[in-house]
Design an enzyme around this catalytic site. Structure first.
Site, mmCIF file in Angstrom:
data_model
loop_
_atom_site.group_PDB
_atom_site.id
_atom_site.type_symbol
_atom_site.label_atom_id
_atom_site.label_comp_id
_atom_site.label_asym_id
_atom_site.label_seq_id
_atom_site.Cartn_x
_atom_site.Cartn_y
_atom_site.Cartn_z
ATOM 1 N N SER A 186 -8.027 35.947 -10.871
ATOM 2 C CA SER A 186 -8.747 35.282 -11.960
ATOM 3 C C SER A 186 -10.232 35.665 -11.939
ATOM 4 O O SER A 186 -10.566 36.849 -11.941
ATOM 5 C CB SER A 186 -8.550 33.769 -11.854
ATOM 6 O OG SER A 186 -8.993 33.114 -13.038
ATOM 7 N N ASP A 231 0.809 35.042 -19.133
ATOM 8 C CA ASP A 231 -0.476 34.504 -18.695
ATOM 9 C C ASP A 231 -1.249 34.021 -19.918
ATOM 10 O O ASP A 231 -1.601 34.812 -20.805
ATOM 11 C CB ASP A 231 -1.265 35.596 -17.965
ATOM 12 C CG ASP A 231 -2.496 35.056 -17.241
ATOM 13 O OD1 ASP A 231 -3.091 34.081 -17.725
ATOM 14 O OD2 ASP A 231 -2.853 35.622 -16.194
ATOM 15 N N HIS A 287 -0.569 32.091 -15.003
ATOM 16 C CA HIS A 287 -1.786 32.678 -14.430
ATOM 17 C C HIS A 287 -1.819 32.620 -12.908
ATOM 18 O O HIS A 287 -2.528 33.408 -12.281
ATOM 19 C CB HIS A 287 -3.006 31.940 -14.994
ATOM 20 C CG HIS A 287 -4.313 32.585 -14.688
ATOM 21 N ND1 HIS A 287 -4.623 33.887 -15.046
ATOM 22 C CD2 HIS A 287 -5.420 32.115 -14.040
ATOM 23 C CE1 HIS A 287 -5.848 34.179 -14.648
ATOM 24 N NE2 HIS A 287 -6.354 33.137 -14.020
#
Length: 355
Positions: free
Chosen positions: A208, A295, A333
């Site tokens: 991320s 995602d 994610h």
């Protein structure tokens, strides 16, 4: 005669109860409508006032991005309480007044040997020849977040070391985070590990917002002549909104309604991190990209864009690989670690580093 009187009284009482019942229903309905009206009014006021509060107190926005104030109620100094019985907790000091909480998980095959060992043993073990992974997490919570523990376990199960750090301000680390300070922390940790790993392969795994820290770190190390052996980017994103609005984490803020009104006037960070797009044009480090097709935070098309940029820069398909995970798997994610093929994917990548 008396019977008729009793019937009349009964009818009167029933009528009176009916009237009271209806009055009660009307009162309840009125209270409910009043509560609903005030709730909606409060939400409208909050919606209108929030932008002005954020302009007056920009520190709130910083917490929205880094979310480092959200903590799991765990003792981070005791990783064994979370099932990490071959993990040591330590604290490093990248600069005066800042302390970083770090977990070092040794290869799973060493778990018995690790029992009862102190920090000196863990530190020396970094030089045992096994690959070492530095894991740089995203913008929320701390190193005890379940998917981070799971990722460390995947790395350990392969016979590799996993070093997981909480940036300053996250978890039990002291200090206040900014984009540039996160990179300072990561750079310090890298040099600390590299000094002790004695030539073992050293891989940086970013997830991320940690991918931004990772690519900035990789480029900086490359410029210093001390590059990482490999880089893994999980859930990476482009900075199309950053280019437009000149803020390092604009893409994240834009999920919130009304944000455009006040976001543009926020003070810009002087040494904001360079976006992934630009870093990948410079990086020459072998790269593995992991991305779930479902995602919602960093859409899969961003991974495809970054892959194209890196492929063009490296001018080789052998030094870069994009592994996608089908939408039907619902990894989102954070949950790529659940894929049974992941250990093999990572092992194959490490093997190419030694080739």
């Amino acid at each position: 005669m008396r019977r008729r009187v009793d019937e009349a009284v009964g009818l009167g009482q029933a009528k009176e109860k009916s009237i009271k019942g209806k009055a009660g229903e009307v009162q309840v309905w009125s209270l409910w409508r009043l509560w609903l009206k005030w709730t909606l009014l409060a939400l409208c006021v909050l919606y209108v006032v929030t932008p002005f509060l954020l302009r007056l107190f920009p520190g709130i926005v910083q917490h929205l991005v880094y979310s480092h104030g959200i903590l799991y109620f765990v003792d981070l100094s005791r990783p064994a309480d979370l099932g990490l019985n071959h993990t040591a907790n330590m604290y490093l000091t990248p600069e005066e007044g800042v302390t970083l909480g770090v977990w070092h998980t040794v290869p799973e095959k060493k778990w018995k040997e690790a029992q009862g060992k102190g920090l000196d043993w863990y530190e020396k073990s970094l030089g045992d020849g096994s690959p070492v992974f530095i894991y740089l997490h995203g913008n929320t919570n701390n190193r005890a977040t379940p998917h981070r523990i799971a990722t460390a376990n995947v790395i350990s199960s392969l016979g590799y070391h996993a070093v997981v750090m909480d940036y300053r301000g996250f978890g039990d680390s002291t200090g206040e985070p900014t984009g540039s300070r996160l990179i300072i922390d990561a750079l310090y940790l890298y040099h600390w590990v590299r000094e002790r790993s004695k030539g073992s392969p050293l891989v940086i795994w970013g997830h991320s917002i940690g991918t931004v820290v990772t690519t900035n770190l990789a480029v900086k190390l490359q410029e210093q002549g001390n590059p990482a052996d490999g880089v893994i980017l999980e859930g990476a994103f482009t900075h199309t909104l950053q280019k437009r609005y000149a803020h390092p984490f604009a893409w994240y803020y834009w999920k919130f309604p009304y944000i455009q009104y006040y976001f543009l006037s926020l003070p810009k960070e002087k040494k904001a991190p360079v976006p992934n797009d630009e870093n990948l044009k410079k990086m020459r480090t072998p790269l593995l990209m992991l991305h779930a097709e479902d995602d919602q935070v960093a859409p899969f098309k961003m991974a495809q864009e970054l892959y194209s940029i890196a492929r063009e820069a490296l001018k080789s398909d052998k030094r870069i690989k994009l592994v996608s995970f089908e939408r039907s798997l619902r990894y989102g994610h954070d949950e790529v670690y659940r894929d049974p093929a992941l250990p093999g994917i990572v092992r194959e990548f490490v093997q190419t580093l030694a080739a």
